[in-house]
Design an enzyme around this catalytic site. Sequence first.
Site, PDB file in Angstrom:
ATOM      1  CG  PHE A  13     116.453  39.826  59.014  1.00 31.61           C
ATOM      2  CD1 PHE A  13     115.080  39.859  58.813  1.00 31.61           C
ATOM      3  CD2 PHE A  13     116.931  39.662  60.301  1.00 31.61           C
ATOM      4  CE1 PHE A  13     114.203  39.759  59.878  1.00 31.61           C
ATOM      5  CE2 PHE A  13     116.065  39.559  61.368  1.00 31.61           C
ATOM      6  CZ  PHE A  13     114.698  39.605  61.163  1.00 31.61           C
ATOM      7  CB  CYS A  14     117.375  40.154  52.623  1.00 32.08           C
ATOM      8  SG  CYS A  14     117.946  40.288  50.932  1.00 32.08           S
ATOM      9  N   PRO A  15     120.701  39.617  53.030  1.00 28.38           N
ATOM     10  CG  PRO A  15     122.827  39.761  51.977  1.00 28.38           C
ATOM     11  CD  PRO A  15     121.960  40.383  53.085  1.00 28.38           C
ATOM     12  CG  ASP A  40     113.698  38.449  55.418  1.00 26.30           C
ATOM     13  OD1 ASP A  40     112.708  39.204  55.421  1.00 26.30           O
ATOM     14  OD2 ASP A  40     114.781  38.748  54.887  1.00 26.30           O
TER      15      ASP A  40
END
Length: 75
Positions: A13-15, A40
């Site tokens: 997931f981000c980042p 994601d």
Amino acid sequence: MKVDQELDARGLFCPLPILKAKKALATMSSGQLLRVVATDSSSLQDFQAFAKQTGNELVEQQQQGDECITVLRRR
């Protein structure tokens, strides 16, 4: 399309997909293609912003099921 390197960012997931792509691009030569496969759903927008900020070219984006595929050309 022939890509020079592929990055599997599924489950991240981000980042993290962006950070891993940045690291991969740093090892590549100008003009080479990096294909990133992520799960994601926000990664498509994240990579659009990343390309604008870094000057790398966003070549292609697509969604296949739960996978978001982005192809970037190293600046």
